[in-house]
Design a protein around this motif. Structure first.
Motif, short mmCIF file in Angstrom:
data_model
loop_
_atom_site.label_atom_id
_atom_site.label_comp_id
_atom_site.label_asym_id
_atom_site.label_seq_id
_atom_site.Cartn_x
_atom_site.Cartn_y
_atom_site.Cartn_z
N UNK A 75 6.37 13.50 67.92
CA UNK A 75 6.57 13.81 69.76
C UNK A 75 4.99 14.16 69.92
N UNK A 76 4.35 13.22 68.94
CA UNK A 76 2.98 13.07 69.03
C UNK A 76 2.86 11.34 68.72
N UNK A 77 0.85 11.24 69.52
CA UNK A 77 -0.03 9.69 69.57
C UNK A 77 0.07 9.81 68.10
N UNK A 78 -0.35 8.50 68.01
CA UNK A 78 -0.07 8.07 66.32
C UNK A 78 -1.39 9.18 65.91
N UNK A 79 -2.85 8.98 66.46
CA UNK A 79 -3.81 9.94 65.70
C UNK A 79 -3.66 10.95 65.63
N UNK A 80 -2.21 11.91 66.41
CA UNK A 80 -2.43 13.56 66.74
C UNK A 80 -2.55 13.78 64.91
N UNK A 81 -3.22 15.27 64.96
CA UNK A 81 -4.03 15.96 64.02
C UNK A 81 -1.77 16.61 63.74
N UNK A 82 -0.76 16.51 64.57
CA UNK A 82 0.51 17.08 64.12
C UNK A 82 0.93 16.15 63.19
N UNK A 83 0.89 15.11 63.61
CA UNK A 83 1.84 14.34 62.84
C UNK A 83 2.10 14.63 60.91
N UNK A 84 0.17 14.90 60.65
CA UNK A 84 0.29 15.44 59.04
C UNK A 84 1.51 16.25 58.97
N UNK A 85 1.40 17.23 59.62
CA UNK A 85 1.80 18.55 60.10
C UNK A 85 3.29 18.27 59.95
N UNK A 86 3.81 17.66 60.92
CA UNK A 86 5.07 17.29 60.90
C UNK A 86 5.77 16.56 59.66
#
Length: 267
Positions: A75-86
Protein backbone atom coordinates in the motif's frame (compact mmCIF):
# COMPACT_ATOMS: atom_id res chain seq x y z
CA UNK A 1 -20.06 -19.36 2.78
CA UNK A 2 -17.86 -18.95 5.84
CA UNK A 3 -19.07 -15.77 7.55
CA UNK A 4 -16.01 -14.01 8.94
CA UNK A 5 -15.40 -10.89 11.01
CA UNK A 6 -12.63 -8.33 11.49
CA UNK A 7 -11.96 -7.32 15.09
CA UNK A 8 -12.15 -3.55 14.70
CA UNK A 9 -15.39 -3.82 12.68
CA UNK A 10 -17.19 -5.69 15.48
CA UNK A 11 -16.74 -3.37 18.44
CA UNK A 12 -15.41 0.23 18.57
CA UNK A 13 -12.73 -0.38 21.18
CA UNK A 14 -8.96 -0.63 20.68
CA UNK A 15 -8.00 -1.08 24.33
CA UNK A 16 -6.27 -4.09 25.90
CA UNK A 17 -9.70 -5.15 27.19
CA UNK A 18 -11.36 -5.16 23.77
CA UNK A 19 -10.85 -8.73 22.54
CA UNK A 20 -13.21 -10.50 24.98
CA UNK A 21 -15.99 -8.05 24.02
CA UNK A 22 -15.24 -8.50 20.32
CA UNK A 23 -15.14 -12.30 20.37
CA UNK A 24 -18.22 -12.54 22.60
CA UNK A 25 -20.21 -10.19 20.39
CA UNK A 26 -19.23 -12.13 17.28
CA UNK A 27 -20.10 -15.43 18.99
CA UNK A 28 -23.53 -14.03 19.83
CA UNK A 29 -24.01 -13.55 16.08
CA UNK A 30 -22.82 -17.10 15.40
CA UNK A 31 -19.45 -15.97 14.00
CA UNK A 32 -16.24 -17.71 15.03
CA UNK A 33 -13.99 -16.94 12.05
CA UNK A 34 -11.83 -13.82 11.88
CA UNK A 35 -9.48 -12.28 9.36
CA UNK A 36 -6.23 -11.07 10.96
CA UNK A 37 -5.88 -7.34 10.50
CA UNK A 38 -6.22 -4.70 13.23
CA UNK A 39 -5.86 -5.78 16.86
CA UNK A 40 -5.80 -3.19 19.63
CA UNK A 41 -5.06 -0.42 17.08
CA UNK A 42 -2.06 -2.20 15.49
CA UNK A 43 -2.07 -3.87 12.09
CA UNK A 44 -0.86 -7.42 11.62
CA UNK A 45 1.96 -8.42 12.06
CA UNK A 46 3.06 -5.38 14.11
CA UNK A 47 1.20 -6.45 17.26
CA UNK A 48 3.04 -5.96 20.53
CA UNK A 49 3.94 -9.11 22.45
CA UNK A 50 1.15 -8.80 25.02
CA UNK A 51 -1.50 -8.28 22.33
CA UNK A 52 -0.32 -11.37 20.48
CA UNK A 53 -0.49 -13.48 23.65
CA UNK A 54 -3.97 -12.16 24.44
CA UNK A 55 -5.15 -12.75 20.88
CA UNK A 56 -4.04 -16.39 20.80
CA UNK A 57 -5.32 -17.16 24.31
CA UNK A 58 -8.72 -15.59 23.79
CA UNK A 59 -9.12 -17.06 20.32
CA UNK A 60 -8.62 -20.47 21.91
CA UNK A 61 -11.07 -19.66 24.71
CA UNK A 62 -13.79 -18.56 22.24
CA UNK A 63 -13.11 -21.22 19.62
CA UNK A 64 -12.03 -18.65 17.03
CA UNK A 65 -10.32 -19.69 13.81
CA UNK A 66 -8.37 -17.28 11.60
CA UNK A 67 -8.92 -17.45 7.84
CA UNK A 68 -6.41 -15.01 6.31
CA UNK A 69 -3.93 -12.31 7.25
CA UNK A 70 -3.78 -8.78 5.85
CA UNK A 71 -0.59 -6.84 6.67
CA UNK A 72 -1.27 -4.04 4.18
CA UNK A 73 1.37 -5.25 1.73
CA UNK A 74 2.35 -2.81 -1.05
CA UNK A 75 0.00 0.00 0.00
CA UNK A 76 2.45 2.59 -1.31
CA UNK A 77 3.56 4.19 -4.55
CA UNK A 78 5.31 2.05 -7.12
CA UNK A 79 8.57 3.98 -6.61
CA UNK A 80 8.30 3.98 -2.82
CA UNK A 81 11.24 2.70 -0.80
CA UNK A 82 8.73 0.73 1.24
CA UNK A 83 7.95 -1.78 -1.51
CA UNK A 84 11.30 -3.65 -1.31
CA UNK A 85 10.98 -3.63 2.48
CA UNK A 86 7.49 -5.10 2.21
CA UNK A 87 8.62 -7.80 -0.20
CA UNK A 88 11.83 -8.77 1.58
CA UNK A 89 10.92 -8.21 5.23
CA UNK A 90 7.24 -7.53 5.98
CA UNK A 91 6.02 -10.43 3.84
CA UNK A 92 8.36 -13.09 5.31
CA UNK A 93 7.58 -11.92 8.86
CA UNK A 94 3.86 -12.01 8.09
CA UNK A 95 4.08 -15.52 6.64
CA UNK A 96 5.91 -16.82 9.70
CA UNK A 97 3.52 -15.25 12.20
CA UNK A 98 0.42 -16.31 10.25
CA UNK A 99 1.64 -19.90 10.00
CA UNK A 100 1.96 -20.03 13.79
CA UNK A 101 -1.84 -19.69 14.06
CA UNK A 102 -2.56 -22.09 11.17
CA UNK A 103 -3.25 -19.40 8.57
CA UNK A 104 -2.08 -20.12 5.02
CA UNK A 105 -3.70 -17.25 3.11
CA UNK A 106 -2.10 -13.82 2.73
CA UNK A 107 -3.89 -10.74 1.37
CA UNK A 108 -1.98 -8.27 -0.80
CA UNK A 109 -2.72 -4.93 -2.45
CA UNK A 110 -1.40 -3.52 -5.69
CA UNK A 111 0.78 -0.39 -5.42
CA UNK A 112 -0.80 3.02 -5.83
CA UNK A 113 -1.02 4.50 -9.30
CA UNK A 114 1.34 7.33 -10.17
CA UNK A 115 -0.01 10.83 -10.74
CA UNK A 116 1.26 10.65 -14.33
CA UNK A 117 1.34 7.42 -16.30
CA UNK A 118 4.80 6.08 -17.10
CA UNK A 119 5.87 3.39 -19.51
CA UNK A 120 6.40 -0.07 -18.08
CA UNK A 121 4.53 0.47 -14.82
CA UNK A 122 2.03 -2.33 -15.37
CA UNK A 123 4.81 -4.85 -15.95
CA UNK A 124 6.58 -3.68 -12.80
CA UNK A 125 3.41 -4.25 -10.80
CA UNK A 126 3.00 -7.71 -12.32
CA UNK A 127 6.60 -8.61 -11.52
CA UNK A 128 6.25 -7.38 -7.93
CA UNK A 129 3.04 -9.31 -7.31
CA UNK A 130 4.44 -12.39 -9.00
CA UNK A 131 7.51 -12.31 -6.76
CA UNK A 132 5.30 -11.96 -3.69
CA UNK A 133 3.10 -14.88 -4.73
CA UNK A 134 6.16 -17.04 -5.33
CA UNK A 135 7.57 -16.24 -1.89
CA UNK A 136 4.22 -17.06 -0.29
CA UNK A 137 3.74 -20.25 -2.29
CA UNK A 138 7.19 -21.48 -1.27
CA UNK A 139 5.96 -21.38 2.34
CA UNK A 140 2.71 -23.19 1.53
CA UNK A 141 0.55 -20.05 1.27
CA UNK A 142 -1.92 -18.80 -1.27
CA UNK A 143 -2.21 -15.06 -1.91
CA UNK A 144 -5.30 -12.93 -2.59
CA UNK A 145 -5.38 -9.56 -4.36
CA UNK A 146 -7.69 -7.01 -2.76
CA UNK A 147 -9.03 -4.14 -4.87
CA UNK A 148 -8.60 -0.59 -3.59
CA UNK A 149 -9.41 2.79 -5.18
CA UNK A 150 -6.31 4.58 -6.40
CA UNK A 151 -4.26 1.40 -6.70
CA UNK A 152 -3.35 -0.66 -9.75
CA UNK A 153 -6.20 -2.94 -8.65
CA UNK A 154 -8.89 -0.27 -8.48
CA UNK A 155 -11.50 -1.32 -11.05
CA UNK A 156 -12.83 -4.70 -12.16
CA UNK A 157 -10.91 -4.51 -15.43
CA UNK A 158 -7.69 -3.54 -13.67
CA UNK A 159 -8.02 -6.44 -11.22
CA UNK A 160 -8.74 -8.86 -14.04
CA UNK A 161 -5.70 -7.67 -15.98
CA UNK A 162 -3.40 -8.25 -12.98
CA UNK A 163 -4.86 -11.64 -12.14
CA UNK A 164 -4.43 -12.78 -15.72
CA UNK A 165 -0.93 -11.35 -16.08
CA UNK A 166 0.41 -12.76 -12.79
CA UNK A 167 -1.21 -16.06 -13.81
CA UNK A 168 -0.38 -18.32 -10.88
CA UNK A 169 -2.69 -20.93 -9.34
CA UNK A 170 -1.83 -19.63 -5.86
CA UNK A 171 -3.08 -16.13 -6.77
CA UNK A 172 -6.77 -15.42 -6.17
CA UNK A 173 -8.99 -12.42 -5.61
CA UNK A 174 -10.70 -10.61 -2.73
CA UNK A 175 -13.94 -9.22 -4.15
CA UNK A 176 -14.34 -6.01 -2.13
CA UNK A 177 -17.67 -4.79 -3.38
CA UNK A 178 -17.68 -1.47 -1.56
CA UNK A 179 -14.23 -0.54 -2.82
CA UNK A 180 -15.23 -1.43 -6.37
CA UNK A 181 -18.32 0.75 -6.16
CA UNK A 182 -16.22 3.63 -4.87
CA UNK A 183 -13.86 3.26 -7.86
CA UNK A 184 -16.41 2.47 -10.59
CA UNK A 185 -19.79 3.72 -9.35
CA UNK A 186 -21.45 0.89 -11.29
CA UNK A 187 -23.59 -2.05 -10.25
CA UNK A 188 -21.59 -5.04 -9.04
CA UNK A 189 -22.90 -7.48 -11.65
CA UNK A 190 -20.64 -6.54 -14.58
CA UNK A 191 -17.46 -6.80 -12.53
CA UNK A 192 -18.65 -9.91 -10.76
CA UNK A 193 -19.13 -11.86 -13.97
CA UNK A 194 -15.59 -11.00 -15.09
CA UNK A 195 -13.92 -11.78 -11.80
CA UNK A 196 -16.03 -14.71 -10.60
CA UNK A 197 -13.49 -17.41 -11.58
CA UNK A 198 -10.85 -15.80 -9.36
CA UNK A 199 -12.92 -14.96 -6.25
CA UNK A 200 -11.64 -16.72 -3.12
CA UNK A 201 -12.72 -14.17 -0.53
CA UNK A 202 -15.41 -11.48 -0.28
CA UNK A 203 -15.24 -8.26 1.75
CA UNK A 204 -18.77 -7.00 2.21
CA UNK A 205 -19.62 -3.39 2.91
CA UNK A 206 -22.40 -1.04 1.91
CA UNK A 207 -22.31 2.66 1.20
CA UNK A 208 -23.26 5.56 -1.02
CA UNK A 209 -21.75 8.78 -2.33
CA UNK A 210 -22.67 11.83 -0.24
CA UNK A 211 -21.42 15.20 -1.53
CA UNK A 212 -18.88 13.38 -3.71
CA UNK A 213 -17.48 11.23 -0.92
CA UNK A 214 -18.08 7.53 -0.34
CA UNK A 215 -19.81 7.08 3.01
CA UNK A 216 -20.04 3.61 4.55
CA UNK A 217 -23.42 2.59 5.87
CA UNK A 218 -25.08 -0.34 7.57
CA UNK A 219 -26.03 -3.20 5.31
CA UNK A 220 -29.14 -2.44 3.32
CA UNK A 221 -28.88 1.32 3.82
CA UNK A 222 -26.46 2.00 0.95
CA UNK A 223 -26.64 1.51 -2.81
CA UNK A 224 -24.08 -1.26 -3.39
CA UNK A 225 -26.87 -3.88 -3.48
CA UNK A 226 -25.80 -6.18 -0.66
CA UNK A 227 -28.94 -8.26 -1.19
CA UNK A 228 -28.05 -8.84 -4.83
CA UNK A 229 -24.45 -9.69 -4.00
CA UNK A 230 -25.44 -12.35 -1.48
CA UNK A 231 -27.97 -13.81 -3.89
CA UNK A 232 -25.38 -13.98 -6.68
CA UNK A 233 -22.91 -15.77 -4.41
CA UNK A 234 -25.59 -18.20 -3.25
CA UNK A 235 -26.71 -18.89 -6.81
CA UNK A 236 -23.15 -19.72 -7.83
CA UNK A 237 -22.50 -21.96 -4.82
CA UNK A 238 -19.73 -19.78 -3.43
CA UNK A 239 -18.11 -21.58 -0.48
CA UNK A 240 -15.31 -19.18 0.48
CA UNK A 241 -15.13 -16.55 3.19
CA UNK A 242 -17.53 -13.62 3.50
CA UNK A 243 -15.83 -10.96 5.61
CA UNK A 244 -18.16 -8.48 7.28
CA UNK A 245 -16.99 -4.87 7.16
CA UNK A 246 -20.06 -3.47 8.83
CA UNK A 247 -18.75 -0.39 10.61
CA UNK A 248 -19.76 3.14 9.68
CA UNK A 249 -17.76 6.31 10.32
CA UNK A 250 -18.04 7.30 13.07
CA UNK A 251 -18.28 3.72 14.30
CA UNK A 252 -21.44 3.27 16.39
CA UNK A 253 -21.98 0.46 18.87
CA UNK A 254 -25.02 -0.83 16.97
CA UNK A 255 -23.39 -1.00 13.53
CA UNK A 256 -22.28 -4.63 13.72
CA UNK A 257 -25.42 -6.20 15.26
CA UNK A 258 -27.71 -4.19 12.98
CA UNK A 259 -25.83 -5.26 9.85
CA UNK A 260 -25.54 -8.89 10.92
CA UNK A 261 -29.28 -9.06 11.53
CA UNK A 262 -29.86 -7.74 8.01
CA UNK A 263 -27.39 -10.25 6.62
CA UNK A 264 -29.08 -13.14 8.39
CA UNK A 265 -32.38 -12.13 6.80
CA UNK A 266 -30.75 -12.71 3.38
CA UNK A 267 -29.66 -16.23 4.25
Amino acid sequence: MIVTAVTNEVYPDASADSLPRIFARAADAGIRHFELRIVESRRFPAYDADSWVRLKRLANDYGVRFTAASPGLFKAGLDSEFLPLHLDHLLPMSLKLAASVDVNTMIVFAPNRSASKQAGEFNRVVDLLGAAVDKAAAEGFTMQLENLPGSWADTSDACLALLQAVNRPEFGYVWDTGNLFEAEQTHFRTGYEKLKPYIRNVHLKDGAFVHGQMVWKRYGEGVTDVRGQIQALKDDGYAGTLVLEAACKPHHLDDFPTSTRYLKSLF
